[in-house]
Scaffold this motif. Structure first.
Motif, PDB file in Angstrom:
ATOM      1  N   LYS A   1      -9.049   7.960   0.577  1.00 54.44           N
ATOM      2  CA  LYS A   1      -8.559   7.859   2.138  1.00 54.44           C
ATOM      3  C   LYS A   1      -7.627   6.567   1.929  1.00 54.44           C
ATOM      4  O   LYS A   1      -7.725   5.922   1.104  1.00 54.44           O
ATOM      5  CB  LYS A   1      -9.791   7.533   2.807  1.00 54.44           C
ATOM      6  N   ALA A   2      -6.654   6.942   2.787  1.00 54.29           N
ATOM      7  CA  ALA A   2      -5.790   5.784   3.065  1.00 54.29           C
ATOM      8  C   ALA A   2      -6.184   4.711   3.737  1.00 54.29           C
ATOM      9  O   ALA A   2      -6.854   4.702   4.736  1.00 54.29           O
ATOM     10  CB  ALA A   2      -4.300   6.416   3.769  1.00 54.29           C
ATOM     11  N   LEU A   3      -5.953   3.352   3.293  1.00 48.52           N
ATOM     12  CA  LEU A   3      -6.186   2.224   3.997  1.00 48.52           C
ATOM     13  C   LEU A   3      -5.380   2.203   5.125  1.00 48.52           C
ATOM     14  O   LEU A   3      -4.250   1.896   5.061  1.00 48.52           O
ATOM     15  CB  LEU A   3      -6.669   1.024   3.028  1.00 48.52           C
ATOM     16  N   ILE A   7       0.429   1.233   5.532  1.00 46.96           N
ATOM     17  CA  ILE A   7       1.538   2.053   5.720  1.00 46.96           C
ATOM     18  C   ILE A   7       2.732   1.142   6.309  1.00 46.96           C
ATOM     19  O   ILE A   7       2.943   0.501   7.338  1.00 46.96           O
ATOM     20  CB  ILE A   7       1.489   3.137   6.737  1.00 46.96           C
ATOM     21  N   PRO A   8       3.700   0.854   5.571  1.00 44.23           N
ATOM     22  CA  PRO A   8       4.837   0.150   5.746  1.00 44.23           C
ATOM     23  C   PRO A   8       5.628   0.677   7.150  1.00 44.23           C
ATOM     24  O   PRO A   8       5.610   1.932   6.971  1.00 44.23           O
ATOM     25  CB  PRO A   8       5.810   0.200   4.614  1.00 44.23           C
ATOM     26  N   MET A   9       6.237  -0.055   7.935  1.00 44.11           N
ATOM     27  CA  MET A   9       6.994   0.323   8.974  1.00 44.11           C
ATOM     28  C   MET A   9       8.121   1.288   8.379  1.00 44.11           C
ATOM     29  O   MET A   9       8.777   1.324   7.412  1.00 44.11           O
ATOM     30  CB  MET A   9       7.785  -0.835   9.690  1.00 44.11           C
ATOM     31  N   GLY A  10       8.002   2.456   9.104  1.00 45.77           N
ATOM     32  CA  GLY A  10       9.293   3.702   8.929  1.00 45.77           C
ATOM     33  C   GLY A  10       8.629   4.453   7.711  1.00 45.77           C
ATOM     34  O   GLY A  10       9.435   5.287   7.440  1.00 45.77           O
ATOM     35  N   LYS A  11       7.571   3.940   7.164  1.00 43.87           N
ATOM     36  CA  LYS A  11       7.292   5.030   6.151  1.00 43.87           C
ATOM     37  C   LYS A  11       5.984   5.882   6.476  1.00 43.87           C
ATOM     38  O   LYS A  11       5.338   5.747   7.494  1.00 43.87           O
ATOM     39  CB  LYS A  11       6.546   4.381   4.704  1.00 43.87           C
ATOM     40  N   LYS A  12       5.756   6.939   5.773  1.00 48.11           N
ATOM     41  CA  LYS A  12       4.569   7.852   6.076  1.00 48.11           C
ATOM     42  C   LYS A  12       3.201   7.678   5.249  1.00 48.11           C
ATOM     43  O   LYS A  12       2.240   8.315   5.562  1.00 48.11           O
ATOM     44  CB  LYS A  12       5.184   9.431   6.005  1.00 48.11           C
ATOM     45  N   LYS A  13       3.599   7.245   3.846  1.00 47.41           N
ATOM     46  CA  LYS A  13       2.430   6.899   3.081  1.00 47.41           C
ATOM     47  C   LYS A  13       2.128   5.739   2.862  1.00 47.41           C
ATOM     48  O   LYS A  13       2.739   4.626   2.935  1.00 47.41           O
ATOM     49  CB  LYS A  13       2.945   7.422   1.515  1.00 47.41           C
TER      50      LYS A  13
END
Length: 126
Positions: A1-3, A7-13
């Motif tokens: 699971k992604a915490l 997720i950095p601003m402007g990123k998807k992962k």
């Protein structure tokens, strides 16, 4: 699971991804393993399995757990397991469908009903 919130601003992962051991009857996470950068769950799951004593349990895992090394590790721990199977696993998926269609009426089954959900659906006319 992604915490969340990794997720950095402007990123998807997400920057942090984890695999967890969830104990359903207690409603808590019993173990976690971070998925290393430039890696995936296939590498993290065996590490997590090494950390927990799960003998006498039933392991349920999504389709990524179908990897040979993961299954071998689960079997070595002497636990029962269920692994999700997706239709994109063409040969295996079709074999399982054929088996289930052939033997479905003779296999033991159990059904449970969530009365709260049933009453809500009935009330909503679904």
């Amino acid at each position: 699971k992604a915490l969340r919130r990794t997720i950095p601003m402007g990123k998807k992962k997400a920057l942090v991804n984890m695999v967890n051991v969830w104990v359903a009857e207690l409603g808590l996470s019993f173990g976690q393993q971070q998925v290393e950068s430039k890696s995936n769950e296939i590498d993290a799951i065996p590490k997590l399995l090494d950390q927990v004593d799960c003998q006498g349990s039933i392991i349920t895992i999504d389709a990524i757990g179908r990897q040979k090394g993961i299954v071998e590790k689960i079997i070595a721990k002497q636990v029962d397991y269920l692994i999700a199977l997706k239709a994109n696993q063409k040969g295996l998926y079709e074999e399982v469908v054929d088996f289930m269609e052939k033997w479905l009426t003779t296999l033991p089954s159990d059904e449970s009903i969530d009365l709260g959900a049933w009453k809500r659906r009935e009330k909503e006319g679904v």
